[in-house]
Write a protein that holds these residues in place. Structure first.
Motif, PDB file in Angstrom:
ATOM      1  N   HIS A 175      -0.959 -40.540 -25.246  1.00 29.65           N
ATOM      2  CA  HIS A 175      -1.377 -40.934 -23.887  1.00 29.65           C
ATOM      3  C   HIS A 175      -0.674 -42.224 -23.457  1.00 29.65           C
ATOM      4  O   HIS A 175      -0.183 -42.318 -22.326  1.00 29.65           O
ATOM      5  N   ASP A 176      -0.604 -43.225 -24.344  1.00 29.07           N
ATOM      6  CA  ASP A 176       0.062 -44.482 -24.001  1.00 29.07           C
ATOM      7  C   ASP A 176       1.544 -44.249 -23.724  1.00 29.07           C
ATOM      8  O   ASP A 176       2.111 -44.833 -22.791  1.00 29.07           O
TER       9      ASP A 176
ATOM     10  N   GLN B 231       2.716 -30.998 -22.435  1.00 28.28           N
ATOM     11  CA  GLN B 231       4.093 -30.540 -22.590  1.00 28.28           C
ATOM     12  C   GLN B 231       4.947 -31.597 -23.280  1.00 28.28           C
ATOM     13  O   GLN B 231       5.770 -31.283 -24.151  1.00 28.28           O
ATOM     14  N   LEU B 232       4.767 -32.855 -22.884  1.00 26.73           N
ATOM     15  CA  LEU B 232       5.504 -33.930 -23.542  1.00 26.73           C
ATOM     16  C   LEU B 232       5.089 -34.041 -25.003  1.00 26.73           C
ATOM     17  O   LEU B 232       5.932 -34.239 -25.888  1.00 26.73           O
TER      18      LEU B 232
ATOM     19  N   PHE C 243       6.148 -43.258 -18.870  1.00 27.50           N
ATOM     20  CA  PHE C 243       6.949 -42.465 -17.940  1.00 27.50           C
ATOM     21  C   PHE C 243       6.226 -42.264 -16.610  1.00 27.50           C
ATOM     22  O   PHE C 243       6.855 -42.257 -15.556  1.00 27.50           O
ATOM     23  N   ASP C 244       4.914 -42.102 -16.676  1.00 25.56           N
ATOM     24  CA  ASP C 244       4.124 -41.823 -15.468  1.00 25.56           C
ATOM     25  C   ASP C 244       3.777 -43.135 -14.767  1.00 25.56           C
ATOM     26  O   ASP C 244       2.648 -43.629 -14.810  1.00 25.56           O
TER      27      ASP C 244
ATOM     28  N   MET D 155       1.873 -38.750 -34.733  1.00 25.62           N
ATOM     29  CA  MET D 155       1.485 -39.461 -33.519  1.00 25.62           C
ATOM     30  C   MET D 155       0.106 -39.000 -33.056  1.00 25.62           C
ATOM     31  O   MET D 155      -0.132 -37.808 -32.842  1.00 25.62           O
ATOM     32  N   ARG D 156      -0.817 -39.927 -32.880  1.00 24.26           N
ATOM     33  CA  ARG D 156      -2.179 -39.597 -32.497  1.00 24.26           C
ATOM     34  C   ARG D 156      -2.271 -39.348 -30.990  1.00 24.26           C
ATOM     35  O   ARG D 156      -1.380 -39.710 -30.223  1.00 24.26           O
TER      36      ARG D 156
END
Length: 556
Positions: A502-503, A484-485, A508-509, A496-497
């Motif tokens: 993921h990074d 979703q992000l 945020f997580d 953006m790959r």
């Protein structure tokens, strides 16, 4: 089309639909509300402008109505720098060697005086329950022994005599005394000289031996970072200043020690009650050893004091500063007149540094920066301009130092983007250029602080953050998944790959549970407000920001 005059009928004779071109509201008193219609038109135009805004614009934060900013020039003065942090010169080394036996004797006198003063103070406070009322007279007489012990402590530190100029006025004339703050010797001297009630940080109560003696002065504790605590302290100052049965009050309005060559900004606690104030100037003349407690450790300072033949101290009592009765004077104006009197007597300049700058200086020193003083920003000025606290400024410094600044205190774009886990692309370059005011390809802490605080304090910032979370949470589940992000920020950074997504998601997580809660989302944007630009493509077309406009106009 018929002319717009009073003879034109208000309703057409036929039933065909007509498009209203001008809406005119008629109130009961017959006045047109044209100004309100014009205001609606301006809001519509602003919304259309946002809808046509793209990430190609130079200002990536235009959707928040944040404009380009400037940063005040830094001052070269460091009010906390001790002039003799190290032992240098043959004379100083020889003097220390000669004074070591004397220092041992002084250490014994210091220990005995502190122990005796502690015992006497414990006896004077024993069984005293009503701490809100003035201390009984017999307990005050017992504390005379403690005051004599503090004079012995001053003697052990090498203050064999203390030069005084002027005299303290009666408490009835000026119930409050304010002084510049240079060393830990200052409160020891005033305890002996005036036996006042002092205002001190809550942390001082836990200091062994000293905390007990401070309590005997009916101390007013304050947490400098708590607005409610500061408000309670002001009320207590006013209560005790208004009662002649309490001792006079002593405050160090600078809030921390300096090197005595600069007068930094004043806290307003002593000036809000509006009582006459007697300023006092403390000086420590020296040639080889600077006695100020700035960026030098307490242990080193005490050792140097013990190994001096004599330490010089001067105290000057200045004329009383009265609040103006002819006009309504604010606490800021009253503090300004008092600080000017102290600065004139000291023959020093006044700056906007505060305790917050010392926090920044200490944090930079902990990270072993080559020039920690370059990270000071004159925090009192920053607080008034940007409405941020010292704690928030220290948090921004933590982030900046994590970007690995070079020896000059500059961060380049690859380190900036590396910390934020962002790829280099047109949008991220514009974010960096927004705070790179010198267009040098690198930023300073001052630029980073001013830019981040400017964005965070925009009235539309938090509505934009709330909306961004709502838009990302397409399922309405109360959390955001990685996909979703990814789908939401793709319009801003199409190249953006997946590994970069993921990074960025892990930024945020913070609890590594594979999803971002609303609290996680808002906390991350509060720490890194510049990241809100990544959500701009989805925000500039939303009507919710128009509601933010109306909130802003209501505030204005």
């Amino acid at each position: 089309m018929a002319e717009n005059d009073l003879t034109t009928q208000l309703l057409p004779s036929n039933n065909s639909e007509r498009v209203a071109e001008v809406i005119v509201d008629i109130e009961s008193n017959g006045q047109y509300r044209e100004e309100e219609n014009e205001e609606r038109g301006r809001r519509r135009r602003r919304r259309r402008e946002r809808e046509t805004t793209t990430i190609e614009d130079e200002n990536p934060f235009d959707f928040l109505q944040a404009k380009h900013f400037t940063v005040p020039s830094p001052t070269p003065l460091n009010p906390f720098r001790n002039q003799t942090p190290n032992i240098e010169g043959f004379y100083e080394w020889l003097k220390i060697i000669i004074c070591i036996p004397i220092a041992l004797c002084r250490l014994v006198v210091f220990g005995l005086s502190l122990a005796l003063g502690y015992i006497v103070t414990k006896f004077a406070l024993y069984g005293w329950k009503d701490k809100q009322s003035p201390m009984p007279r017999w307990r005050c007489r017992v504390l005379w022994l403690t005051r004599m012990c503090t004079r012995c402590i001053l003697f052990s530190f090498g203050y064999h005599w203390i030069r005084r100029k002027g005299r303290p006025v009666k408490r009835e004339t000026a119930p409050i005394v304010v002084s510049n703050h240079v060393s830990y010797i200052d409160p020891i001297f005033f305890f002996y000289e005036l036996f006042p009630t002092i205002v001190a940080s809550e942390s001082h109560d836990s200091i062994p031996f000293v905390g007990t003696i401070i309590r005997a002065m009916q101390v007013i504790y304050v947490n400098r970072f708590s607005p409610s605590s500061r408000k309670d302290a002001v009320s207590e100052i006013k209560r005790k200043a208004s009662c002649d049965r309490f001792p006079r009050l002593l405050l160090f309005p600078e809030g921390t020690t300096t090197n005595g060559r600069v007068l930094i900004s004043f806290q307003l606690g002593a000036f809000i009650p509006g009582y006459p104030i007697q300023p006092v100037v403390v000086r420590y003349p020296h040639i080889h050893f600077d006695q100020s407690w700035g960026d030098i450790s307490l242990a080193k300072l005490m050792f140097r004091m013990f190994t001096q033949f004599h330490n010089y101290m001067e105290v000057e009592y200045l004329p009383v500063v009265y609040p103006l009765e002819s006009k309504k004077e604010t606490a800021v104006e009253f503090a300004g007149r008092t600080s000017y009197a102290l600065a004139c007597a000291l023959n020093v300049v006044q700056t906007s540094h505060s305790y917050g700058d010392l926090m920044l200086l200490t944090k930079a020193a902990e990270f072993e920066q080559e020039n920690p003083s370059s990270y000071m920003v004159e925090m009192a000025k920053v607080e008034s301009l940007l409405n941020i606290s010292s704690l928030e400024a220290v948090e921004f410094l933590d982030i900046f130092l994590s970007m690995n600044p070079d020896s000059r205190g500059y961060v380049r774009i690859h380190n900036f983007l590396g910390f934020l886990r962002l790829p280099r692309c047109p949008l991220t370059e514009k974010i960096f250029k927004f705070i790179d005011l010198e267009k040098s390809g690198s930023i300073t802490f001052r630029q980073f602080l001013f830019g981040s605080a400017l964005i965070m304090k925009q009235p539309l910032f938090w509505p934009a953050c709330e909306l961004a979370f709502t838009e990302c949470d397409v399922r309405g589940s109360g959390y955001i998944l990685k996909q979703q992000l990814c789908n939401y920020i793709r319009p801003a950074m199409s190249q953006m790959r997946d590994e970069e997504i993921h990074d960025f998601f892990t930024l945020f997580d913070t609890d590594n549970d594979g999803k971002i809660s609303k609290d996680d989302f808002l906390i991350c944007l509060k720490k890194n407000p510049l990241l809100v630009a990544l959500f701009s493509p989805g925000l500039i077309q939303r009507d919710v920001l128009e509601a933010g406009d109306e909130q802003l106009e209501a505030v204005v």
